[in-house]
Structures are given as structure tokens and as C-alpha cells.
Design a protein around this motif. Sequence first.
Motif, PDB file in Angstrom:
ATOM      1  N   THR A 166      40.757  56.843  32.569  1.00  0.00           N
ATOM      2  CA  THR A 166      39.853  56.363  33.954  1.00  0.00           C
ATOM      3  C   THR A 166      41.137  54.986  34.742  1.00  0.00           C
ATOM      4  O   THR A 166      41.002  54.226  34.008  1.00  0.00           O
ATOM      5  CB  THR A 166      38.721  56.006  33.758  1.00  0.00           C
ATOM      6  N   ILE A 167      40.922  55.084  35.767  1.00  0.00           N
ATOM      7  CA  ILE A 167      41.327  53.411  36.415  1.00  0.00           C
ATOM      8  C   ILE A 167      40.583  51.835  35.665  1.00  0.00           C
ATOM      9  O   ILE A 167      40.854  50.958  35.610  1.00  0.00           O
ATOM     10  CB  ILE A 167      41.102  53.665  37.991  1.00  0.00           C
ATOM     11  N   GLY A 168      39.224  52.733  36.213  1.00  0.00           N
ATOM     12  CA  GLY A 168      38.329  51.322  35.636  1.00  0.00           C
ATOM     13  C   GLY A 168      39.138  51.334  33.955  1.00  0.00           C
ATOM     14  O   GLY A 168      39.010  49.729  33.519  1.00  0.00           O
ATOM     15  N   SER A 169      38.818  51.784  32.752  1.00  0.00           N
ATOM     16  CA  SER A 169      39.847  51.197  31.496  1.00  0.00           C
ATOM     17  C   SER A 169      40.902  51.132  31.312  1.00  0.00           C
ATOM     18  O   SER A 169      41.384  50.582  30.993  1.00  0.00           O
ATOM     19  CB  SER A 169      39.688  52.687  31.641  1.00  0.00           C
ATOM     20  N   MET A 170      41.698  51.598  32.368  1.00  0.00           N
ATOM     21  CA  MET A 170      43.407  50.946  32.844  1.00  0.00           C
ATOM     22  C   MET A 170      43.598  49.462  33.889  1.00  0.00           C
ATOM     23  O   MET A 170      44.238  49.261  32.833  1.00  0.00           O
ATOM     24  CB  MET A 170      44.091  52.511  33.748  1.00  0.00           C
ATOM     25  N   THR A 171      42.855  49.183  34.154  1.00  0.00           N
ATOM     26  CA  THR A 171      42.348  47.855  34.795  1.00  0.00           C
ATOM     27  C   THR A 171      41.931  46.920  33.993  1.00  0.00           C
ATOM     28  O   THR A 171      41.920  45.475  34.045  1.00  0.00           O
ATOM     29  CB  THR A 171      42.035  48.453  36.556  1.00  0.00           C
ATOM     30  N   SER A 172      40.648  47.205  32.991  1.00  0.00           N
ATOM     31  CA  SER A 172      40.170  45.998  32.099  1.00  0.00           C
ATOM     32  C   SER A 172      40.951  45.483  31.234  1.00  0.00           C
ATOM     33  O   SER A 172      40.820  44.337  31.390  1.00  0.00           O
ATOM     34  CB  SER A 172      39.174  46.875  31.495  1.00  0.00           C
ATOM     35  N   LEU A 173      41.652  46.218  30.763  1.00  0.00           N
ATOM     36  CA  LEU A 173      43.673  45.408  30.259  1.00  0.00           C
ATOM     37  C   LEU A 173      44.893  45.367  30.994  1.00  0.00           C
ATOM     38  O   LEU A 173      44.891  46.736  30.923  1.00  0.00           O
ATOM     39  CB  LEU A 173      43.467  45.864  28.959  1.00  0.00           C
TER      40      LEU A 173
END
Length: 717
Positions: free
Chosen positions: A349-356
Amino acid sequence: PLREMLAQPMQVNVYDCDEVSLDDLLGRALINLDPLFAKSEVGKSKKFCLSLLAPKGIVIKRRSNQGKGEIYLELTLTSFSVPNPAQLAYRVVYPFIKPLESVPPWFKEKVGDLSSATLSFTITDIAGLSSPRAGAKPSIFISVSLLGTEQLSSPVLLAKNDPASFYHKFEDFSGTVAALRAQPLQVSLLVQQAKRGSTSFKSAELITKIVQADTGDRSFELPIDVPFMCPFTLKQRKCSVKFNVAVVGLDKPPREEIASYFLSPLLFPITVVRNLPQYARDLQHRGTNATVEVTLHYAQGILASDKGGTSDAYATIALGQGADGFRWSTVFPKSLDPVWEEKFVFTGTIGSMTSLPLTIEFFDEDLFDRDDPLGSAELDLAALLDAGVAPAATPFDIPISASGAPDGVHGLTHISVQVKALEPPTKKEVLLEQVSNFLLGSSNFVKYHRMPYDTAIWSKLRDWRFLTIMLIAANPNVFIRGGFFTFFLISIVKDREEFQLNKFILGMKGTQFISGVIKAIIAYAKFWACTVLDSDAMACRDHGPGVGSSVVFTANLLLYMQLLLYIAFIILPYAKQYEPSTGWLNGTRAEELWIENYLRSAKAATDRHVEAKGAPYQKLLDIEQGEEPSEIPPFELSTFFARVGFRELRIRWSALLYPLLNASSKNRLVALLKWDLAMFTSCAFLLFLGVYLALRAEEKVRAELAGGARKETPPAG
């Protein structure tokens, strides 16, 4: 006000004036002012002739004149006005709003926290520092850290005999009082880049002075001493830095900011409702499944780690969280400019890829030693993912940060990133994702505060969250305890971590003892109340211990909680171990044990099948006979009972129970399980025996009452 003037009569005192001693009271007269205000005529005068009376307890010197004498007064009504409705309303409401005229202390403190203060830091002297020896040139620095991040440093201060050489004034720093209250001031002294002394000054006294400062006096100084070991001296002794903190300005926040701060709790629901559409779009965007292709082209000028001046370099690429977002490249031998030209595909997901950020770490491979780190590079992909699917890859040149480099950067890496596909989720998937995140956050909260691993027992007893969860776990209500431990077991059964399962077993049995003690005390109190305090002889039948609760329902809940305990015991041999060095769960031992027990159970099942066909008796199990299964299923509780036949289910169940049924008697957890099983069986037997005897007694009493009623009934006719 007329009401106050008419409340008490007018008092006139007559004195004898003495130049040396106190004046003597000669008499007193009281005047009733009602006649003056009878008609409320302005300019009207009224004359009074009053006799002077000696007050009680006072003796007038001239006793012949005591109680004698008269005083003539003329009173004139100069003005008389009737209040308008606004003034009248104010006088009615004023007694209720008068307490609000004084500012409450908590309001003043909050306004003080929102105020901005300007602080000035000055070094006045370094006490106890002697002159250096011949040829020595110490370099002394003073470092001040504010709010945990911003740091002020002084220039080089040379050690001289003149104290004025140490005087230095830093730049003024401005910040809110709340921020200054949250973080202490950190003052450090460094000698030739080596820290020799440090102190953390808690600014409670400073903040108290700021908040309580008057309008005309807001500048003050607060001395601080930083102890450290004196350098360049023959004898080790303590020295100190004399350091002044001055508040040179304090500005109160504007009224709009104060109003928004105190009204924010009331406006929060309105803000949430207004931002719901945007929040839903953000959730859908963060939950979008993305496919990203990262191409690692080459690196230039990396550090040399081998003796030949080269490195056997390879790279690790991490995108997002978890092991699924981790990739390795091949090893490029003996070069400082490795070329890979390798592609790596990441999904998530974009959320997991942009968290770090996208992190690339470079290492030098060593056959007989630990791989040496060569540096790392990071890239934030938020803007690239927000732009959507790209027709071509976007190149990036990222500097490599290395700890051994003089300026912190050594080398360059060239990569390209392309967003291959984006698949937005449906509204149902977004809702399920939020519900799962809420449940995950709740389970993490319960798991940590139920058994915190980094706090001592006294810290736990001061934590209200730990005490609340402990009270729920030890609640005498079996339904509440059963629901809590069901949620607890569901929270930990997915990871199957060994420490959590052990804590679940021990915590469940420990709180069961506490809840039993509490329930016994409640039962004793109820029994004492219905037998001693209540005058009714049958009071215990109506509100005694155990009345109103279903025995069958309670017994089923107790049986259900024992089932939860046995489930944890059965899973425990196949638990994973947490590795602090990596932060991951290691399930190698659990998988090996599952494969061994599954093969043993499969071979035993095959032997039983063969012996049942060709022999009239059942042979003892021999794991060396039989055929090995073609495929061994992984140990996953979610698919343990999913779409398998009876024979396969029996093999899995036998493999699951084998470690527990064949465990050593010296195992303390197994001994605990056996004793618990024996005690539970005994208690269940006593419970059912008591229920049976109670039912027999009730049946006997009913039969006797029915027989007596038949005897008392007269025959018909």
C-alpha cells in the motif's frame, strides 16, 4: 445605594480632642434616615436635635454630664436617581458573575504556557580552571541544547588567568513557555572536542518565574553551575561553569489564540465532520495497492574495506515495513564502482511505502568475518507515488552517507524508480482496514500494558493502565474475565511468540486465584449480611451468595476458560522466539518440530492402516515404518482445519498434541498443567455433586410439602 443607606441608622460620635493622649468619646447619637427619603424630594432639608448617649462599656470623664448634651444636625437630600433597566439588570446579575472577576490559577497557567519567552544565555566565568602547562593549548567550548534539537555553541574559549576571557553571550532564543516546560536545558562543556561535563537543568524554577512575573519586572537571571573535571591540571579537581539564564521578554498570546485553545475541544467534532470527505480520500489513497519497480544501476566511489583497496560490494533495498519489503542484490567483487543493473519489484500500500523512505545500504562481503557497512542512501517516494502511474522510470542520483567519511558522504549511487500500477481499494476494504487497524492498536495496547517488558513492578503499580487491565483480568465476573482473555489470546495467537504465550498462561492462572479470593470475600460478606444483619429467616434464599446466577452458565464459562488455557498450552511448543538484534520472530525451531511430529504421525497412521488390514491385532507404533507423505503442510492455525479429510485432520491433531503428551515430567509448565487439570476435575466433580445433592434435597422438600398439603385438604362432601 438607598438600600445600603437604610440598612442601618446613621451614627454620629462626639469626641474630646486631646493633643497628647487619645481623643475621648463624649457621646453617640443615632439617626433614622427614613423621614429624609419619605418623598424623595431633591433639595429638601430636615433638622434633627438628638441627645448624646453614653455608649455601653464607655465611661465619660465628666460624670456630671454623662448622658447629657444635645447635637443639632441638618441633612439635605442633594440627589436622587432611579436606575435604568440596564443598571437594574446588572445589579441583579452582578452577585452571580462577581466570582468570575478574579482569574483562576489554572487559566493563568494555561495562558502562561501559550506565551512566548525570549531567553538570553551568558557565560560569566569558568571557576577553578588554571593556566595550561607549557606548550598546551586547550580548546574549550560551551554547548547549550534547547528543546532537545536546537543547539547553540560558543567560540573557542582559551584558558587564561583573566576571568573576563571566558565571558560570552549567546544569541537570544525564543520559544513558547509550554515548549520550555516540556524539555529541560542541556548545558555541556567540551575540551578539545571531548565532553568533560554536562548537566540537564530542569526549568521548573525558570518557568515558575516566567508565569508569575509581573508586568513591570520580567527580566531576571538564574545562575547555573556545570561541574566537570579540570583539564590540564596536575591534580584532578572539580571545576564549574558559571552560566546565567535571563528572561529578556515575555509576550502574552493574542486573544484569538487563547480562545481557539480553550474552544478547540468544542470545535473538534465540527472540524472532524467538516474534514470527513478529505479524510476518507486520504484513507483510500493510503490504502491503494502500488507496484513499484526499483532498478539499481551502479555506485561510484564507495569506501574501500578490503586490504587491496577495494570492496566486494552488495546492496540491500528496503521499502516499507516488514520482511516483504526487503531485497538483496548480487555481490560485485573487487571494485569501488560496482555495476549491478538489477531490478526489484515491490508491492504494498502507499501508506506502508511512504511510512519509511526507500533505504539502500551497501556492505562489503567477508567470508570469515562480519560484513562491513559501506554506507547508506535514502529516497522519499511520497511525491512519486502521489503523481500516479509513470510511463517511464525516473532516475535519481543519491549521495551515500558513510560514517567513516570526513564530511559524512562518500560515494554516489544511481537508481531509477517507476510506479508500474496503482489499484485503489473499495469503500468496504477501506472500512475493514480501519477496523483492523483499530483492533490491532487495541491488541497492542492490551499486550504491552498487560505485561510491560521494560518497567519494574513499582513502575507498573503506578501506571493506571496496568492497574485497570489487571482489575479487568482479575474481575470476579467470569463473563468479563472470559471475554478479556479471549481477546488477549486472539491478539497473541497470530504471532505465536513464546514470551507472550507464557505470560498468558501464568497471568491467567494468577488472576484466576485473585478473582477467586475476591469472589470468596464477596460471598462471605453476602452470607454474613443475610444471616446476621437481616431479620428475615429466609433472607439468604432471596439475596444470599450465589442467588441470581445460573449454575449451568457459570460452569460453561469456567469450562470455556479452561479450554483457552489448554489452547495456549498446545500452541506453546510451536511458538516463535523473538530476536532483539533483528526485531523479527524466529520460527525455525517451531517449523523443524512440526515437520518431525507430522512425519511421525503420518508414518504411525500408515502403520495402523496396514496392520488393521492384515493382522488381527494392533501393533505398537513404530515411526521407522510407513511411507513419508509427499507434502508437509506448514503450521498455520488459520488453515489448520481448512478443507482436509478425516485422516489428514487426525495426523495434524496427533502431531499437534505429541509434544504435550510426551513431555518430560520435569517440565514445570507441564506439571502446572497436570495439577491444574486435576484441580479443575476435582472442582467440577464437587460442583456437580453439590448440584445433585441440592436437587435431591429440593425434590424431597417439595414431596414433603405436597404430602402435607394433601393431608390438610378436607375430603369432598
